[in-house]
Each structure stands twice: as C-alpha cells, then as structure tokens.
Design a protein around this motif. Structure first.
Motif, PDB file in Angstrom:
ATOM      1  N   ALA A 170       0.844  -1.233   0.071  1.00 37.91           N
ATOM      2  CA  ALA A 170       0.070  -0.093  -0.067  1.00 37.91           C
ATOM      3  C   ALA A 170       0.900   1.027  -0.003  1.00 37.91           C
ATOM      4  N   ASN A 171       2.068   1.236   0.672  1.00 37.46           N
ATOM      5  CA  ASN A 171       2.852   2.515   0.892  1.00 37.46           C
ATOM      6  C   ASN A 171       3.908   2.663   0.130  1.00 37.46           C
ATOM      7  N   LEU A 172       4.157   1.695  -0.933  1.00 37.66           N
ATOM      8  CA  LEU A 172       5.406   1.837  -1.577  1.00 37.66           C
ATOM      9  C   LEU A 172       5.297   2.867  -2.708  1.00 37.66           C
ATOM     10  N   SER A 173       6.089   3.988  -2.826  1.00 38.70           N
ATOM     11  CA  SER A 173       6.014   5.202  -3.462  1.00 38.70           C
ATOM     12  C   SER A 173       6.024   4.635  -5.097  1.00 38.70           C
ATOM     13  N   ALA A 174       5.293   5.665  -5.670  1.00 37.66           N
ATOM     14  CA  ALA A 174       5.197   5.209  -7.280  1.00 37.66           C
ATOM     15  C   ALA A 174       6.406   5.051  -8.210  1.00 37.66           C
ATOM     16  N   GLN A 175       7.460   5.971  -7.590  1.00 34.89           N
ATOM     17  CA  GLN A 175       8.644   5.922  -8.564  1.00 34.89           C
ATOM     18  C   GLN A 175       9.381   4.706  -8.274  1.00 34.89           C
ATOM     19  N   PHE A 176       8.999   3.852  -7.155  1.00 37.32           N
ATOM     20  CA  PHE A 176       9.850   2.548  -7.158  1.00 37.32           C
ATOM     21  C   PHE A 176       9.162   1.323  -7.504  1.00 37.32           C
ATOM     22  N   ARG A 177       7.962   1.395  -7.904  1.00 37.64           N
ATOM     23  CA  ARG A 177       6.900   0.322  -8.152  1.00 37.64           C
ATOM     24  C   ARG A 177       7.319  -0.715  -9.307  1.00 37.64           C
ATOM     25  N   TYR A 344       7.710  -0.497   6.303  1.00 34.21           N
ATOM     26  CA  TYR A 344       6.961   0.347   5.436  1.00 34.21           C
ATOM     27  C   TYR A 344       5.579   0.822   6.108  1.00 34.21           C
ATOM     28  N   GLU A 345       5.831   0.745   7.544  1.00 28.34           N
ATOM     29  CA  GLU A 345       4.631   1.309   8.354  1.00 28.34           C
ATOM     30  C   GLU A 345       5.349   3.001   8.558  1.00 28.34           C
ATOM     31  N   PRO A 346       4.517   3.973   8.291  1.00 31.52           N
ATOM     32  CA  PRO A 346       5.104   5.396   8.489  1.00 31.52           C
ATOM     33  C   PRO A 346       5.822   5.822   9.613  1.00 31.52           C
TER      34      PRO A 346
END
Length: 416
Positions: A170-177, A344-346
């Motif tokens: 859910a929390n992975l930034s788009a640029q790393f997906r 990946y928990e903020p």
C-alpha cells in the motif's frame, strides 16, 4: 496492535546522528562502496565469470527459490544482513530502537549483522552456497539494484507472499514500483533510494548556480575543478540525460556518444578526476567547485557548510535503490516478510529516514518525519515531492555481455 512511536529528537541528538554518518570507518565504507560497480566485479572475476563457474543459467524463477522450506512458525527469528550505518540507533549508540520494537510486538527475534561492505564482496561470500542450493544463513539481505537484478535472474531470491506485505504494497512510492528488473516488486522491496544530483560549492563558483552536465563539461570557469563519479551507471546515466537520451532505453550508440563526450572533458582537462565518495572533502574545501554527487552526501555536508548547494538538472536525474531480498533456501521467509513490511509503516520508516538521510521509499511519512525533524521532512532529497519524483530516471538493466563491454569502456575512460 502496538505501534512504534518515534520520539522528537533534540538538536544535540540530531547533530550526533549526523556525525555518526559522516565520520569513522563505517561511514566511509558505506558511502564509498555503496555503489560497487560491475567494473569491480569484472576486476575480481565476480559477476563476469558466472557462466565459467558452472552457475546455472539466469532464470526469473529458479527451482531452488521455489523449493525452500519455511520454519518461521516454530522458529521465531530472522537473520538480517545489512550495510554499516544503515539502521537507526539509540542514544546509547548500541540499541536498535525499531528492531527492538519489532521484536516486542511480534515475538520474533532479529539477529542483525552489518556484514555487507561491498556488493561484489558480499556476492562472492554467498555465491557458492546459493549456487549449490544451500541456505546462506541469512533470511533478509540488502543489495544495490544491479546486484538484486542479477540474484533474481539467477533464481536465487524467493518470490514474496503479498499477503504478508500489506503495508509495503500500500505504501510503496510510485517511483519505485516498477523497476525493469523486478516488475511489480515480486521479489524485492526497496530499503532506500539513492539520488544522483549536481552539487556545487557556491563560494568556489563565485555564487553562480551549476545545474547541468553541460556546465560541468563546457564552462571554462570550472575547468580543472569538476569531478564525476567512478560508478558507471551514475556518470553515464547523467550524461545520457543531458544528451536527451533515456537511461531506461538507450542503445550502444547512445552509450558510446556519452563516453566520447566525457572523454573530451578528460582530454581538455575540464574534468579533474572520477571519484568515489572522496569528492566530499574537496567539494567542502572548494577544490572541487562542482560535481556529480550522491544526495545523501550532500545532505550531510550541508549540515556543516552553508556553501554546499545542489541542483536537479532540467534533464532529470538518476535514481537507484538498495533493496531487501529473501535468499533462496532461507529458513524464515515469513518472518523476513513481516520485518520487511514493518519498515513500510510510516512511523517506523520516518525513524529510519531520519538516521540514514537517503530517499525514503514509503508514502505517508512526511508528518511522522516532521515530528522528528521538520527540516528533514521538507528536504526533497529525503522525501521527493511529485515534481522531483517525476524527474527521476533509472538506468536500465544490462545483459552480461553489455555489462562487460560497457564497463571496459568506462574503465578506459576513467583510467582504472
């Protein structure tokens, strides 16, 4: 479920944190060897000699990875190998607050080992066991993207179970997906991102901004006071972008054009040298006026020198990553996945980012990081905004043949 709550750090604690990252053998080792290139691998007969060593052909899903037995349920532990200076520490300089909180919450003990000093060296350490289909004794490792790609292609990484990674998914930034070497992150998740930018000492440039490779190579006022990185992917990637080429889809001819352009900079003595992270001392003093640099170094230099500036070229910048993998035959895959997901928990991700100062790959950490340090939360080198993320580019994966050819040409360029 008990959540990790990062404390607000005092100014003295933040200063001590930064000193720990910029002084001592550990910090030097981490940054100078972080981006160990294929050139080093070729020099010691590492990655370039895989086929000659009888290692199986590269595969996306090797049998060894698929056949691992998971003992997580009966063995509440995970063995985690990481780089030095790549984990938060407590005020006592010994404790690992986020790891300890994970154990308290889950009952899973973590054997944390800082035994990765160089990608090539570490790969040489685990390669015999992995090639033989044996357990390396590690459940979770962190390696730079080019080596992560190689391990995955060889079938030596286990496919991850998405049901154990809800926060990561859910929390992975788009640029790393969607890296081309692991589309959809089936085998890996990034620990941190590593931006490559233009840095300059404004005192040494007379207050002028330097924000392009073209300036580095062509501005006569910078002659003999420019450096590029000895990591091929960074230096060539930034040059390709400046030439209007996409590092994710360049050709042999594009690569040769970038080499030739840099060679002209060497021949006319515009480029002073190619460096690892040892450019930092010269940049700090002003002996190097401007350079291609790693963002984490610049954040650390700025803490003690207001003359140090950075710029994101209009053409864009190179981003790479260090990545978490579960090796084939690891005994505690599920436990490793739970630990991956935890980071990946903020609140946990914010604590880690505050200590390591590289790009956080986790969405939703800005408010949490601001509770620790508002300046860090506003720094786009740690938390890229949408505009900066859109300007990032990844260097495409290379075949073994390409890697050998490209590194030989680059080694000739830099005099290695």
């Amino acid at each position: 479920m008990e959540q990790y709550e990062p404390e607000r750090l005092s100014a003295a604690q933040i200063a001590a944190m930064r000193r720990s990252l910029t002084s001592g053998r550990g910090a030097l080792t981490r940054r100078s060897l972080l981006r160990a290139s294929g050139m080093g691998a070729l020099a010691i007969g590492g990655l370039g000699t895989l086929s000659a060593c009888g290692i199986p052909p590269a595969q996306r899903e090797g049998d060894a990875a698929a056949a691992s037995d998971d003992h997580s349920a009966e063995e509440k532990q995970v063995n985690f190998s990481n780089w030095t200076e790549y984990m938060d520490i407590g005020e006592d300089k010994k404790s690992r607050p986020t790891l300890e909180a994970f154990t308290k919450r889950t009952g899973i003990s973590v054997k944390y080992t800082e035994d990765i000093n160089d990608n090539v060296e570490f790969f040489g350490k685990i390669k015999p066991q992995m090639a033989a289909g044996q357990d390396t004794g590690r459940d979770l490792i962190i390696v730079t993207d080019w080596l992560a790609a190689r391990i995955i292609r060889l079938g030596w990484a286990q496919r991850l179970d998405a049901s154990n990674l809800p926060h990561a998914f859910a929390n992975l930034s788009a640029q790393f997906r969607t890296p081309d070497w692991d589309p959809g992150r089936a085998y890996s998740y990034p620990w941190t991102g590593i931006p490559t930018v233009i840095a300059y000492n404004s005192r040494a440039t007379g207050g002028r901004k330097v924000d392009s490779v073209t300036q580095l190579l062509d501005d006569p006022a910078l002659k003999g006071r420019v450096s590029f990185l000895s990591e091929m992917r960074d230096t060539i990637g930034m040059t390709l972008l400046d030439q209007g080429k996409d590092p994710a889809s360049f050709t042999d001819a594009d690569y040769d054009a970038a080499i030739n352009r840099l060679q002209k900079g060497v021949d006319k003595k515009q480029i002073r040298r190619f460096t690892g992270n040892d450019y930092t001392a010269d940049l700090d003093k002003g002996d190097i006026a401007a350079c291609v640099a790693w963002a984490g170094d610049i954040i650390q230099l700025q803490a003690g020198n207001p003359d140090i500036k950075y710029a994101i070229p209009a053409a864009g910048y190179i981003t790479s990553s260090d990545n978490m993998l579960v090796p084939a035959k690891a005994r505690h895959k599920t436990n490793a996945e739970k630990l991956m997901d935890y980071y990946y928990e903020p609140p946990v991700a914010a604590r880690l980012a505050a200590f390591i100062n590289f790009v956080c790959p986790v969405d939703g950490v800005r408010d949490e990081l601001a509770r620790i340090d508002e300046k860090m939360a506003a720094n786009t080198l740690i938390l890229p905004d949408r505009e900066m993320a859109a300007r990032s580019h990844s260097f495409r994966s290379l075949s073994t043949k390409e890697e050998t050819a490209y590194e030989e040409k680059f080694a000739k360029l830099i005099g290695a």
